[in-house]
Design an enzyme around this catalytic site. Structure first.
Site, PDB file in Angstrom:
ATOM      1  N   THR A  25     -11.951   5.161  -5.685  1.00 50.09           N
ATOM      2  CA  THR A  25     -12.746   6.135  -4.956  1.00 50.09           C
ATOM      3  C   THR A  25     -11.987   7.438  -4.797  1.00 50.09           C
ATOM      4  O   THR A  25     -10.764   7.444  -4.694  1.00 50.09           O
ATOM      5  CB  THR A  25     -13.181   5.602  -3.570  1.00 50.09           C
ATOM      6  OG1 THR A  25     -14.069   6.542  -2.967  1.00 50.09           O
ATOM      7  CG2 THR A  25     -12.001   5.353  -2.660  1.00 50.09           C
TER       8      THR A  25
ATOM      9  N   HIS B 153      -5.017  -8.441   2.953  1.00 46.13           N
ATOM     10  CA  HIS B 153      -3.665  -8.969   3.177  1.00 46.13           C
ATOM     11  C   HIS B 153      -3.616 -10.488   3.061  1.00 46.13           C
ATOM     12  O   HIS B 153      -2.536 -11.066   2.907  1.00 46.13           O
ATOM     13  CB  HIS B 153      -3.155  -8.520   4.552  1.00 46.13           C
ATOM     14  CG  HIS B 153      -1.683  -8.393   4.624  1.00 46.13           C
ATOM     15  ND1 HIS B 153      -0.841  -9.477   4.723  1.00 46.13           N
ATOM     16  CD2 HIS B 153      -0.897  -7.303   4.600  1.00 46.13           C
ATOM     17  CE1 HIS B 153       0.402  -9.057   4.776  1.00 46.13           C
ATOM     18  NE2 HIS B 153       0.399  -7.744   4.705  1.00 46.13           N
TER      19      HIS B 153
END
Length: 180
Positions: free
Chosen positions: A107, A159
């Protein structure tokens, strides 16, 4: 979680920024396969294809068409496909298959880019790379203050799948490819 680092874009043709970033990302994902994966039914699935989504802002909102086979396309082919998909997105003529099957997303907010934003991961992918505002800034090179075209690059990652060290190494690999 997000990781951010500066990138010197002085040698980058900004008219071809997105194809150059896609190329750098696809090459770097080969070294970091856990970032080119998805979570399906609670399981991590490593993918052996490089179908990269590109976030495109349209008047109807944000869409993420997919450039399939980024690892097999030349820069010219990537440039043509990015332009074609962006035009189709803005015209509202994207086909459903052009919006599916991404393995990783890139992006950039273009001219509206801020110094830094936190992109959201395009589920079920596990990471997204953001390119933020690129502008001339003073930096130190060889002990002297010089003006370079600098911008931030971020990697936002799940994560649970990727640890911070690996995400940082991936981001640095992308930056090294863009700077060279």
């Amino acid at each position: 979680m997000s990781w951010v680092e500066e990138c010197d874009f002085s040698a980058v043709d900004l008219k071809r920024l997105v194809p150059l970033v896609l190329h750098a990302v696809a090459e770097s994902l080969r070294e970091f396969p856990e970032l080119n994966s998805r979570v399906e039914d609670g399981e991590l699935v490593l993918l052996d294809r490089y179908d990269l989504g590109i976030a495109v802002q349209t008047e109807q909102g944000l869409v993420v068409p997919v450039v399939h086979g980024c690892d097999r396309l030349s820069l010219d082919e990537l440039d043509a496909e990015v332009r074609r998909l962006a035009e189709a997105a803005n015209a509202g003529t994207l086909k459903p298959e052009e919006l599916r099957g991404g393995t990783f997303t890139v992006t950039s907010a273009g001219k509206a880019a801020g110094l830094f934003v936190t992109p959201l991961i395009n589920h079920p992918e596990v990471a997204i790379l953001g390119v933020h505002r690129i502008a001339e800034r003073p930096v130190v090179r060889g002990g002297a203050i010089v003006v370079r075209r600098m911008g931030n690059v971020s990697v936002t990652f799940d994560h649970r799948v990727v640890d911070g060290k690996r995400a940082a190494e991936f981001g640095l690999a992308v930056i090294a490819r863009l700077e060279s």
